[in-house]
Motif scaffolding. Sequence first.
Motif, mmCIF file in Angstrom:
data_model
loop_
_atom_site.group_PDB
_atom_site.id
_atom_site.type_symbol
_atom_site.label_atom_id
_atom_site.label_comp_id
_atom_site.label_asym_id
_atom_site.label_seq_id
_atom_site.Cartn_x
_atom_site.Cartn_y
_atom_site.Cartn_z
ATOM 1 N N LEU A 1 -41.143 -76.495 95.430
ATOM 2 C CA LEU A 1 -42.235 -77.387 95.046
ATOM 3 C C LEU A 1 -42.346 -77.562 93.531
ATOM 4 O O LEU A 1 -42.991 -78.496 93.066
ATOM 5 C CB LEU A 1 -43.554 -76.864 95.613
ATOM 6 N N GLY A 2 -41.714 -76.668 92.775
ATOM 7 C CA GLY A 2 -41.721 -76.779 91.317
ATOM 8 C C GLY A 2 -43.101 -76.608 90.712
ATOM 9 O O GLY A 2 -43.952 -75.897 91.247
ATOM 10 N N ASP A 3 -43.325 -77.287 89.615
ATOM 11 C CA ASP A 3 -44.579 -77.152 88.880
ATOM 12 C C ASP A 3 -45.797 -77.609 89.677
ATOM 13 O O ASP A 3 -46.914 -77.243 89.364
ATOM 14 C CB ASP A 3 -44.529 -77.954 87.571
ATOM 15 N N ARG A 4 -45.581 -78.420 90.693
ATOM 16 C CA ARG A 4 -46.708 -78.959 91.462
ATOM 17 C C ARG A 4 -47.115 -78.059 92.629
ATOM 18 O O ARG A 4 -47.964 -78.432 93.430
ATOM 19 C CB ARG A 4 -46.369 -80.352 91.975
ATOM 20 N N TRP A 5 -46.572 -76.852 92.727
ATOM 21 C CA TRP A 5 -46.804 -76.038 93.918
ATOM 22 C C TRP A 5 -48.282 -75.763 94.170
ATOM 23 O O TRP A 5 -48.748 -75.818 95.300
ATOM 24 C CB TRP A 5 -46.004 -74.729 93.873
ATOM 25 N N MET A 6 -49.056 -75.496 93.155
ATOM 26 C CA MET A 6 -50.462 -75.161 93.370
ATOM 27 C C MET A 6 -51.276 -76.383 93.809
ATOM 28 O O MET A 6 -52.250 -76.252 94.532
ATOM 29 C CB MET A 6 -51.052 -74.550 92.106
ATOM 30 N N ASP A 7 -50.861 -77.565 93.383
ATOM 31 C CA ASP A 7 -51.572 -78.794 93.748
ATOM 32 C C ASP A 7 -51.048 -79.411 95.043
ATOM 33 O O ASP A 7 -51.556 -80.440 95.488
ATOM 34 C CB ASP A 7 -51.454 -79.834 92.621
ATOM 35 N N TYR A 8 -50.028 -78.805 95.631
ATOM 36 C CA TYR A 8 -49.450 -79.361 96.854
ATOM 37 C C TYR A 8 -50.499 -79.307 97.966
ATOM 38 O O TYR A 8 -51.167 -78.294 98.152
ATOM 39 C CB TYR A 8 -48.205 -78.563 97.255
ATOM 40 N N PRO A 9 -50.681 -80.384 98.709
ATOM 41 C CA PRO A 9 -51.760 -80.418 99.712
ATOM 42 C C PRO A 9 -51.501 -79.486 100.897
ATOM 43 O O PRO A 9 -50.380 -79.359 101.359
ATOM 44 C CB PRO A 9 -51.775 -81.872 100.168
ATOM 45 N N GLY B 1 -51.975 -70.295 107.670
ATOM 46 C CA GLY B 1 -53.199 -70.044 106.927
ATOM 47 C C GLY B 1 -54.013 -69.034 107.712
ATOM 48 O O GLY B 1 -53.649 -68.655 108.822
ATOM 49 N N VAL B 2 -55.123 -68.619 107.153
ATOM 50 C CA VAL B 2 -55.939 -67.600 107.796
ATOM 51 C C VAL B 2 -57.409 -67.888 107.518
ATOM 52 O O VAL B 2 -57.760 -68.395 106.449
ATOM 53 C CB VAL B 2 -55.570 -66.198 107.267
ATOM 54 N N LYS C 1 -47.488 -74.620 100.038
ATOM 55 C CA LYS C 1 -47.754 -73.909 98.779
ATOM 56 C C LYS C 1 -47.939 -72.414 98.990
ATOM 57 O O LYS C 1 -47.819 -71.637 98.057
ATOM 58 C CB LYS C 1 -48.943 -74.512 98.044
ATOM 59 N N TRP C 2 -48.215 -71.983 100.213
ATOM 60 C CA TRP C 2 -48.367 -70.555 100.496
ATOM 61 C C TRP C 2 -47.080 -69.950 101.044
ATOM 62 O O TRP C 2 -47.016 -68.758 101.299
ATOM 63 C CB TRP C 2 -49.497 -70.319 101.492
ATOM 64 N N GLY C 3 -46.056 -70.774 101.293
ATOM 65 C CA GLY C 3 -44.799 -70.288 101.854
ATOM 66 C C GLY C 3 -44.533 -70.924 103.202
ATOM 67 O O GLY C 3 -45.393 -71.597 103.769
#
Length: 127
Positions: A17-25, A59-60, A76-78
């Motif tokens: 995901l690169g630099d956008r991983w945290m913003d990935y929906p 997710g949890v 983004k969590w794997g």
Amino acid sequence: MDRNVFEHLKIDTHKELGDRWMDYPALKTSEFEYVSVWVEKWEEATVLIGQQENAWVCGVRIFTRRGGNSFNPGLKWGKFASKTNAILWGLGYILRNNYNIPDIKKAALEMIEKYRQPSLFDIWDEH
């Protein structure tokens, strides 16, 4: 328990995901399944699973009188190689964060046993 014993099942997606991983929906509520682990009145421990870009994601949701947290499934969590791996990872996360409620631990361990035991009926599902 201080770590998720199923952490090895997760495939890290940060490089993909690169630099956008945290913003990935993450997936929206209508896009994933709920696997209920434990429910008591307004408290719950639930594994959330779905597919994003053809990969299993997890997710949890944990809400108890002692605290809680949740995150929707998303790359983004794997990601995971299978639905079962995603569920096992989620169960491991719940075990790690059970807020010292024995009923949550017991329910999660019972589900882990269920998912790790092969069934004769699994053979028929493959054909």
